[in-house]
Write a protein that holds these residues in place. Structure first.
Motif, mmCIF file in Angstrom:
data_model
loop_
_atom_site.group_PDB
_atom_site.id
_atom_site.type_symbol
_atom_site.label_atom_id
_atom_site.label_comp_id
_atom_site.label_asym_id
_atom_site.label_seq_id
_atom_site.Cartn_x
_atom_site.Cartn_y
_atom_site.Cartn_z
ATOM 1 N N PHE A 183 0.830 -1.201 0.000
ATOM 2 C CA PHE A 183 0.000 0.000 0.000
ATOM 3 C C PHE A 183 0.868 1.255 0.000
ATOM 4 N N THR A 184 1.915 1.248 0.820
ATOM 5 C CA THR A 184 2.819 2.403 0.904
ATOM 6 C C THR A 184 3.519 2.644 -0.428
ATOM 7 N N LEU A 243 1.111 4.159 -3.083
ATOM 8 C CA LEU A 243 0.828 5.568 -2.834
ATOM 9 C C LEU A 243 2.013 6.444 -3.225
ATOM 10 N N LEU A 244 3.204 6.018 -2.861
ATOM 11 C CA LEU A 244 4.393 6.797 -3.208
ATOM 12 C C LEU A 244 4.612 6.834 -4.712
ATOM 13 N N ALA A 245 4.285 5.741 -5.402
ATOM 14 C CA ALA A 245 4.436 5.715 -6.858
ATOM 15 C C ALA A 245 3.570 6.787 -7.509
ATOM 16 N N VAL A 246 2.325 6.910 -7.068
ATOM 17 C CA VAL A 246 1.443 7.945 -7.611
ATOM 18 C C VAL A 246 1.969 9.329 -7.269
ATOM 19 N N PHE A 248 11.507 2.012 3.795
ATOM 20 C CA PHE A 248 11.922 0.686 3.342
ATOM 21 C C PHE A 248 13.195 0.272 4.060
ATOM 22 N N ASP A 249 13.312 -1.027 4.335
ATOM 23 C CA ASP A 249 14.508 -1.546 4.986
ATOM 24 C C ASP A 249 15.721 -1.443 4.068
ATOM 25 N N THR A 250 16.899 -1.529 4.665
ATOM 26 C CA THR A 250 18.154 -1.364 3.935
ATOM 27 C C THR A 250 18.277 -2.308 2.746
ATOM 28 N N ALA A 251 17.832 -3.532 2.898
ATOM 29 C CA ALA A 251 18.001 -4.529 1.833
ATOM 30 C C ALA A 251 17.298 -4.121 0.548
ATOM 31 N N TYR A 252 16.236 -3.291 0.663
ATOM 32 C CA TYR A 252 15.449 -2.909 -0.507
ATOM 33 C C TYR A 252 15.371 -1.401 -0.696
ATOM 34 N N LEU A 305 -3.411 14.398 -2.804
ATOM 35 C CA LEU A 305 -4.511 13.518 -2.411
ATOM 36 C C LEU A 305 -4.000 12.165 -1.935
ATOM 37 N N THR A 306 -3.043 11.573 -2.637
ATOM 38 C CA THR A 306 -2.535 10.250 -2.251
ATOM 39 C C THR A 306 -1.790 10.302 -0.923
ATOM 40 N N MET A 307 -1.092 11.398 -0.654
ATOM 41 C CA MET A 307 -0.322 11.489 0.582
ATOM 42 C C MET A 307 -1.199 11.615 1.823
ATOM 43 N N VAL A 308 -2.459 11.980 1.647
ATOM 44 C CA VAL A 308 -3.395 11.988 2.775
ATOM 45 C C VAL A 308 -3.511 10.592 3.376
ATOM 46 N N PHE A 309 -3.358 9.566 2.526
ATOM 47 C CA PHE A 309 -3.550 8.183 2.970
ATOM 48 C C PHE A 309 -2.222 7.460 3.244
#
Length: 573
Positions: A383-384, A387-390, A507-511, A558-562
C-alpha cells in the motif's frame, strides 16, 4: 529468551517504544553466557513493533507498523552506535558530498533548459520537436534511477555513489561537441542523464544510513542544494548562453540560402560553454568523492548482505574519523538476537556470495528483480509503495512541465512585449530560483512539528504548489510571472525535500535503494510524457500547460493523505 527479554535486549518497551532515557543501558551476554565488557547504548528514537494490519485510523494518523524482523532488531543496534557518534566529521562530509548530487540534479536540468532555445535556433528545431530533448533526458534519468537503484543494493553504496558522477561528467562534456545535429545532442544528453538519474535515490539512501536517528531531518535539508544548483546554472547560463548567442529572429543556417544572415555555430557558442562548465564541475565532484574522501560502505548494507563483522569494522573506522569512543557492539550481540528469534529467517540478509566479479554483479542484477518480491510481502508495504508511486509520478509530471515551459512562457512574454531583453530574462531566472532555498528550510522545520510531520508537510506543500501554477494562468505582467514562479518553486522544493528524504525511510536497507530507484523511475517516466503533452499546447494555450501541472501535483497531495506511516518519531532500518 522470552519476547519481553528480547525487546529489552533492543532497549525497547513491550509497546514498541524505548525505555525511559534515564534508564540504565542494557547489558549483553556473549555467546557463552559471559557478560561483555562495557554496555551497549540504545537510541532515543522509538522502535515501532506493530501488527502489520491496516485500518483507516492508523492510515490517517500514520501509525501503521509491521512486527520487527530479525534484521531490524540488528539494525537497531547499529542505529544506536551511530547515534552515539552524533553528527560528527564523517556525517558532515557525507552530507556535503550527497548535497553535491542534489546540486547536479537540477543544475543540469536548469542549464540545459535555459540553453535549449539557443540549441533550437541554431539547429532549426521545429516547435513540435522541441520537447524531444527533455523526453530523452527523462528517459535517461528513468534508466539511471532504476539501474542504479538496483545496483546500489547489489554492489553496494560506495561504487554506485561514484559511478553516477563519472558517467554524467564524461557525457556532459561531450554534449558541447555536435554541430547541426539535434539527434546527437539528444542522444548524448540521454547518456549523461543515466548517471544523473541515480543521484537522488542513492544520495538520500546513503545520507539516511549514516546520520543519527534523531538527526534524520537534516536529510530533508539536502534539498537546499537543488535551488543552489539552479541558481548556479542560471548564473552560468546568464554569463554564457545568454551573451554568446545568435540575435533573436535569425533562422538556422540550415534553413536559409548560402550567404544570408543566419544563426551559425561560431555566433552561438554560449550554450557549448555552458555545457563545458557544468561538465567540468561534475568532474570535480567525482574527484572529491573518489580521490579525496575515504567513503566506507554502509554498515547496514553490509549487515543486510550477511557481512556482520565488516559492518562492525566500518563502525570502528567512523568512530576513529569522528574521534569518538570505539563502539561496543560485537558479532556476539547479533548472534544473541539470532538465537532469541523464534521466527528467524534469512530473507532480508543476503549472503555475500564470494568475490564481487562482473559476472557475479550481472547475475545478481537479474536475480534482484525476483528478489524484489520482498518489497511486497505484506499489505502495509504494498500500500505504501503504490501511494508513493502515484505521488512521485504526479510530482515529476508537474515539475517537468514547470521547468520545461515556465521559462519559455516568461521569455516569450518578455520578448514579444518588447519590454525586456533575453539577457534580462536570464537574470529573472535567478530571482525566481534563489528563494527556493526557503523551501528546504521550511521542510526542515515542518517535518519536526507533531501536527505536520512528513505526511502532512507533503500534503500542504503539494496543494500550495498546484495553487501557484493555477494562479499563473491569471497574470499578464512580468512581475506577476516572476513572483508566482518563485512561489511555485519554493513549494516545489519544499515538497521534494520531504519526499526525497522520507520515501527511503519507509523501506529496509536490503530494498531501500531498489525501492527508491523504482519510485524515481516511475516519476521520470511521467516526466517523459509531460513535455510531449505540454508542447502540443505551447503554440495555442499556456493555460492548458499550467492546469496540467497543477492537476499532477494535486493528485500527489490527495494520495499522501492516505500515507499509512509517519516516520517523524520512529526508527528507520
Amino acid at each position: 529468551m522470552s519476547k519481553i527479554e528480547a525487546n529489552k535486549t533492543l532497549g525497547v518497551a513491550n509497546e514498541g517504544s524505548l525505555a525511559p532515557s534515564g534508564a540504565a543501558p542494557p547489558t549483553y551476554q556473549n555467546a557463552v553466557g559471559q557478560e561483555e565488557k562495557g554496555t551497549l547504548h540504545h537510541s532515543e528514537v522509538p522502535v515501532m513493533d506493530g501488527r502489520g494490519d491496516l485500518n483507516i485510523a492508523d492510515i490517517l494518523k500514520g501509525s501503521a507498523a509491521n512486527p520487527l524482523s530479525t534484521f531490524e532488531k540488528k539494525a537497531a543496534l547499529i542505529n544506536a552506535e551511530l547515534d552515539l557518534f552524533g553528527f560528527g566529521r564523517y556525517q558532515w562530509c557525507i552530507w556535503m558530498l550527497c548535497g553535491f548530487g542534489y546540486f547536479l540534479d537540477l543544475a543540469w536540468a536548469q542549464g540545459v533548459g535555459l540553453a535549449a532555445s539557443a540549441i533550437y535556433q541554431e539547429m532549426g528545431v521545429p516547435a513540435d520537436k522541441q520537447g524531444v530533448i527533455f523526453s530523452c533526458a527523462n528517459a535517461g534519468l528513468a534508466v539511471g534511477a532504476l539501474g542504479f537503484g538496483l545496483l546500489v543494493d547489489i554492489i553496494g553504496r560506495k561504487w554506485a555513489f561514484n559511478l553516477t558522477c563519472l558517467i554524467c561528467s564524461i557525457f556532459g562534456l561531450l554534449l558541447a561537441a555536435p554541430k547541426y545535429n539535434y539527434a546527437a545532442i539528444c542522444g548524448i544528453y540521454f547518456l549523461a542523464s543515466i548517471g544523473l538519474g541515480g543521484n537522488i535515490p542513492i544520495d538520500a539512501t546513503i545520507a539516511l544510513e549514516f546520520v543519527p536517528q534523531n538527526r534524520r531531518f537534516l536529510v530533508a535539508l539536502l534539498s537546499l542544494w537543488q535551488p543552489v544548483g539552479v541558481v548556479f546554472a542560471s548564473g552560468i547560463a546568464y554569463a554564457t548562453a545568454a551573451k554568446y548567442r545568435c540575435a533573436p529572429g535569425l533562422d538556422s543556417c540550415h534553413n536559409v540560402a548560402e550567404g544570408a544572415a543566419c544563426c551559425s555555430v561560431s555566433s552561438n557558442m554560449g550554450w557549448r560553454y555552458n555545457s563545458i562548465v557544468l561538465g567540468g564541475v561534475t568532474l570535480v565532484i567525482f574527484f572529491l568523492r573518489y580521490f579525496v574522501f575515504n567513503f566506507h560502505e554502509s554498515p547496514k548494507f553490509l549487515l543486510a548482505r550477511g557481512r556482520e563483522a565488516e559492518a562492525i569494522e566500518v563502525l570502528h573506522k567512523i568512530a576513529k574519523f569522528n574521534k569518538a569512543p570505539a563502539p561496543t557492539l560485537t558479532v556476539a550481540h547479533f548472534a544473541e538476537i539470532d538465537a532469541a528469534s523464534s521466527t528467524y529467517s534469512n530473507d532480508t540478509a543476503v549472503q555475500a556470495g564470494g568475490k564481487l566479479t562482473p559476472a557475479v554483479v550481472i547475475k545478481r542484477f537479474f536475480r534482484s528483480f525476483r528478489g524484489l518480491k520482498g518489497l511486497f510481502l505484506n499489505k502495509l508495504q504494498l500500500f505504501t509503495f503504490c501511494l508513493l508511486a502515484v505521488a512521485y509520478m504526479g510530482d515529476y509530471w508537474s515539475f517537468n512541465l514547470a521547468g520545461s515551459f515556465l521559462p519559455l512562457i516568461l521569455l516569450r512574454n518578455n520578448v514579444s512585449s518588447g519590454q525586456e531583453t533575453v539577457t534580462d530574462t536570464y537574470r529573472q531566472y535567478i530571482y525566481i530560483y534563489l528563494p527556493g532555498i526557503l523551501g528546504a528550510v521550511l521542510a526542515l522545520f515542518s517535518i519536526q512539528l507533531p501536527l505536520l510531520g512528513r505526511k502532512w508537510s507533503l500534503v500542504f506543500s503539494a496543494v500550495c504548489q498546484g495553487l501557484a501554477m493555477a494562479m499563473y494562468t491569471q497574470v499578464k505582467t512580468t512581475a506577476g510571472y516572476v513572483g508566482l514562479n518563485a512561489f511555485e518553486y519554493i513549494m516545489q522544493t519544499y515538497f521534494n525535500a520531504v519526499l526525497y528524504a522520507s520515501a527511503p525511510e519507509l523501506f529496509d536497507t536490503a530494498y531501500r535503494g531498489s525501492a527508491s530507484g523504482m519510485l524515481s523511475c516511475l516519476g521520470r517516466i511521467a516526466g517523459i510524457v509531460a513535455p510531449i503533452a505540454g508542447q502540443k499546447l505551447l503554440a495555442t494555450s499556456y493555460s492548458g500547460i499550467l492546469w496540467l501541472g497543477a492537476g499532477g501535483i494535486w493528485l500527489s497531495a490527495l494520495t499522501m493523505v492516505f500515507l499509512p506511516v509517519e516516520m517523524r518519531n520512529r526508527q528507520m532500518f
